[in-house]
Write a protein that holds these residues in place. Structure first.
Motif, PDB file in Angstrom:
ATOM      1  N   GLU B  52       0.829  -1.214   0.000  1.00 44.89           N
ATOM      2  CA  GLU B  52       0.000   0.000   0.000  1.00 44.89           C
ATOM      3  C   GLU B  52       0.856   1.253   0.000  1.00 44.89           C
ATOM      4  N   VAL B  53       1.836   1.252   0.896  1.00 41.40           N
ATOM      5  CA  VAL B  53       2.713   2.423   1.022  1.00 41.40           C
ATOM      6  C   VAL B  53       3.376   2.717  -0.314  1.00 41.40           C
ATOM      7  N   ILE B  54       3.880   1.678  -0.943  1.00 42.45           N
ATOM      8  CA  ILE B  54       4.622   1.874  -2.187  1.00 42.45           C
ATOM      9  C   ILE B  54       3.701   2.340  -3.289  1.00 42.45           C
ATOM     10  N   LYS B  55       2.486   1.756  -3.306  1.00 44.43           N
ATOM     11  CA  LYS B  55       1.543   2.206  -4.333  1.00 44.43           C
ATOM     12  C   LYS B  55       1.231   3.688  -4.153  1.00 44.43           C
ATOM     13  N   GLU B  56       1.141   4.098  -2.889  1.00 42.89           N
ATOM     14  CA  GLU B  56       0.896   5.520  -2.625  1.00 42.89           C
ATOM     15  C   GLU B  56       2.050   6.382  -3.120  1.00 42.89           C
ATOM     16  N   LYS B  57       3.234   5.948  -2.691  1.00 42.35           N
ATOM     17  CA  LYS B  57       4.400   6.780  -2.969  1.00 42.35           C
ATOM     18  C   LYS B  57       4.792   6.757  -4.438  1.00 42.35           C
ATOM     19  N   GLY B  58       4.460   5.660  -5.078  1.00 44.65           N
ATOM     20  CA  GLY B  58       4.951   5.501  -6.449  1.00 44.65           C
ATOM     21  C   GLY B  58       6.181   4.636  -6.441  1.00 44.65           C
ATOM     22  N   LEU B  59       6.220   3.706  -7.379  1.00 43.45           N
ATOM     23  CA  LEU B  59       7.263   2.685  -7.370  1.00 43.45           C
ATOM     24  C   LEU B  59       8.655   3.279  -7.508  1.00 43.45           C
ATOM     25  N   GLU B  60       8.739   4.374  -8.249  1.00 44.33           N
ATOM     26  CA  GLU B  60      10.062   4.892  -8.567  1.00 44.33           C
ATOM     27  C   GLU B  60      10.682   5.646  -7.405  1.00 44.33           C
ATOM     28  N   HIS B  61       9.845   6.154  -6.528  1.00 41.25           N
ATOM     29  CA  HIS B  61      10.382   7.097  -5.541  1.00 41.25           C
ATOM     30  C   HIS B  61      10.570   6.481  -4.169  1.00 41.25           C
ATOM     31  N   VAL B  62      10.694   5.217  -4.135  1.00 38.62           N
ATOM     32  CA  VAL B  62      10.843   4.570  -2.825  1.00 38.62           C
ATOM     33  C   VAL B  62      12.299   4.627  -2.384  1.00 38.62           C
ATOM     34  N   THR B  63      12.513   5.055  -1.181  1.00 39.70           N
ATOM     35  CA  THR B  63      13.860   5.023  -0.633  1.00 39.70           C
ATOM     36  C   THR B  63      13.862   4.166   0.613  1.00 39.70           C
ATOM     37  N   VAL B  64      15.078   3.779   0.983  1.00 40.02           N
ATOM     38  CA  VAL B  64      15.205   2.940   2.169  1.00 40.02           C
ATOM     39  C   VAL B  64      14.696   3.670   3.390  1.00 40.02           C
ATOM     40  N   ASP B  65      15.059   4.933   3.476  1.00 38.80           N
ATOM     41  CA  ASP B  65      14.663   5.672   4.667  1.00 38.80           C
ATOM     42  C   ASP B  65      13.156   5.769   4.778  1.00 38.80           C
ATOM     43  N   ASP B  66      12.522   6.032   3.639  1.00 39.71           N
ATOM     44  CA  ASP B  66      11.063   6.086   3.662  1.00 39.71           C
ATOM     45  C   ASP B  66      10.489   4.802   4.205  1.00 39.71           C
ATOM     46  N   LEU B  67      10.976   3.734   3.648  1.00 42.22           N
ATOM     47  CA  LEU B  67      10.462   2.430   4.046  1.00 42.22           C
ATOM     48  C   LEU B  67      10.676   2.198   5.531  1.00 42.22           C
ATOM     49  N   VAL B  68      11.901   2.467   5.955  1.00 43.37           N
ATOM     50  CA  VAL B  68      12.202   2.238   7.360  1.00 43.37           C
ATOM     51  C   VAL B  68      11.288   3.070   8.230  1.00 43.37           C
ATOM     52  N   ALA B  69      11.131   4.313   7.876  1.00 41.76           N
ATOM     53  CA  ALA B  69      10.306   5.204   8.697  1.00 41.76           C
ATOM     54  C   ALA B  69       8.877   4.715   8.747  1.00 41.76           C
ATOM     55  N   GLU B  70       8.371   4.190   7.610  1.00 41.17           N
ATOM     56  CA  GLU B  70       6.968   3.757   7.592  1.00 41.17           C
ATOM     57  C   GLU B  70       6.782   2.416   8.276  1.00 41.17           C
TER      58      GLU B  70
END
Lengths: 400, 101
Positions: B52-70
């Motif tokens: 869900e998070v990735i679909k929101e953010k968009g596949l291209e703009h995912v970073t490790v920090d984003d993921l970790v934070a979420e």
């Protein structure tokens, strides 16, 4: 906080001050408690050190406190969970960047197609439970309308091609054969039919009895040479399979088997038939062949005796036959067995001969007793149309 | 002195951690936790959340920090109680065995 010239600061707030070697910084505090005694720097250092040591000991002791341990345990646990989460994040990130993160998803159309169905009366695939039970099919063979669940068994019987139907058919053939034989036997033996009522019924009764009870005392008496092996024949009779593999049998067992059972070797299974000596599936010829094959050309077949039942039966011939039997039987015995079984056999045959001799006058009855005792080996009462009993070798010649 | 007190605690923790690693217990605990989390479906739950998070953010703009934070807070919260209890039990046992420093 008063600062010393050395630049070291003392941490206590209660106004502890150092004074050493004449150095004074602040006026002595009004408090005269020992804790507020002015101390030299070095002294206070030492003091500190000591208290730290004490604290250290306290530390290790309090380290064993449950609360402290619990806190540490919680921290370790939190670390581990954090590690797992991080690991998971890295995996996901790599999957996203390499492009395989969404690979295991199904497209939404298929998702809709295969959605789990949750309606009453249907299974999760949306199928009705017994939809085909009430349907009727038309049999291509007999053109009848049959219920779907009964269609397969019906077809099997209708076409006559299943396992069951062949079994039933075989049984029917066997039954009809038996009936035919019993009828033909009665017709053939005119002599017997002409006889007294008592004789005929006696014969029939005997026939039935021997058919029913192969292990009756009457039979066992005449089968003296089989005394030790009667128990052996029982497992054969109650064998689940319809045949016996002849390779596993010893010569003694083979002989005993052949004198009570059909013994014809089936081509399909290579096993011996365990049915009675009058089994309708095999002819007497086949039985003879088997016996000659196993026991040598001098082998005596049970049918020989029954064939000698026939009308014109010579007493002398029967005696010669019996003596031949005796001789034959002993010749087949193994050395170890020969001693005991030979004597017993002689006795058995002797009895037979005696009884037959006693009834010499009544021809028919005597050969009946011979049938009952001497040829009691087999319950085979098959009556074949035969020429007046020729000497035994020639019988073999005729058939062979 | 407060600092040294903290030092002592930290030293103690460091010593314990060192012991954990030396005896291989930390690795074992990690493996155990991983296995249990997969078994109980934690991984799948978190994966769904990720999607869900990735679909929101968009596949291209995912970073490790984003993921970790979420993901990390959600992950911590989603761990079932049974797993937590079991792991704590094992840690406590270990500490009891190796408490003398």
């Amino acid at each position: 906080m008063p600062e010393l010239s050395s630049g070291q600061r003392v941490g206590r707030e209660s106004g502890r001050f150092l004074r050493c070697c004449g150095l004074t910084t602040t006026p002595p505090s009004p408090c005269v408690q020992p804790c507020c005694r002015p101390l030299c720097y070095e002294q206070s250092e030492r003091r500190l050190h000591k208290s730290l040591q004490m604290k250290m000991e306290e530390m290790s002791l309090s380290g064993l406190d449950n609360s402290k341990l619990e806190a540490i345990a919680q921290e370790i646990y939190a670390d581990l969970v954090e590690d797992s989460c991080l690991g998971f994040c890295f995996e996901v990130h790599r999957a996203v960047k390499c492009g395989y993160f969404f690979l295991d998803d199904t497209d939404p159309d298929s998702m809709k197609d295969f959605e789990i169905v949750d309606q009453p009366g249907l299974d999760i695939f949306g199928q009705v439970f017994n939809q085909w039970k009430s349907k009727e099919c038309v049999c291509p063979n007999c053109s009848r309308s049959i219920a779907a669940s009964r269609f397969a068994p019906h077809l099997e019987k209708c076409l006559g091609m299943g396992r069951n139907s062949s079994r039933i058919a075989n049984r029917r053939i066997a039954n009809s054969n038996n009936m035919n034989k019993s009828e033909s036997d009665q017709e053939d033996n005119d002599d017997i039919n002409d006889n007294d009522w008592s004789y005929g019924s006696e014969k029939k009764a005997k026939k039935r009895k021997s058919d029913k009870n192969p292990n009756s005392p009457r039979r066992s008496k005449s089968l003296k040479h089989k005394n030790g092996e009667l128990s052996n024949s029982d497992p054969f009779k109650y064998n689940n399979s319809t045949g016996i593999s002849y390779e596993t049998l010893g010569p003694e067992e083979l002989r005993s088997l052949l004198t009570t059972q059909c013994g014809v070797i089936s081509e399909h299974t290579k096993k011996m038939c365990t049915r009675s000596l009058r089994c309708p599936q095999h002819t007497d010829e086949q039985r003879r062949t088997v016996r000659i094959y196993f026991l040598g050309p001098s082998a005596v077949l049970p049918e020989v005796e029954s064939s000698l039942d026939n009308d014109s039966f010579d007493m002398t011939d029967s005696q010669a036959l019996i003596s031949r039997l005796q001789w034959d039987g002993s010749s087949d015995l193994s050395p170890s067995d020969s001693g005991s079984s030979k004597t017993s056999e002689n006795q058995g045959w002797g009895l037979g001969t005696n009884s037959s001799e006693s009834r010499k006058t009544k021809k028919k009855k005597s050969h009946l007793s011979l049938v009952g005792t001497a040829s009691g080996l087999g319950s085979n009462k098959k009556k074949k149309p035969k020429p007046p009993a020729p000497p035994t070798p020639s019988i073999y010649d005729d058939i062979n | 002195i407060v600092v040294s007190k903290m030092n002592k605690d930290a030293q103690m923790r460091a010593a314990i951690n060192q012991k954990l690693i030396e005896t291989g217990e930390r690795e074992r605990l990690k493996e155990l936790l991983r296995a249990k989390l997969i078994e109980c479906g934690w991984k799948d739950q978190l994966k769904a959340h990720c999607k869900e998070v990735i679909k929101e953010k968009g596949l291209e703009h995912v970073t490790v920090d984003d993921l970790v934070a979420e993901i990390t807070p959600k992950g911590r919260a989603l761990v079932p109680d049974s797993v937590k209890k079991e792991l704590l039990q094992r840690i406590r046992t270990f500490l009891a065995q190796h408490a003398s420093l």
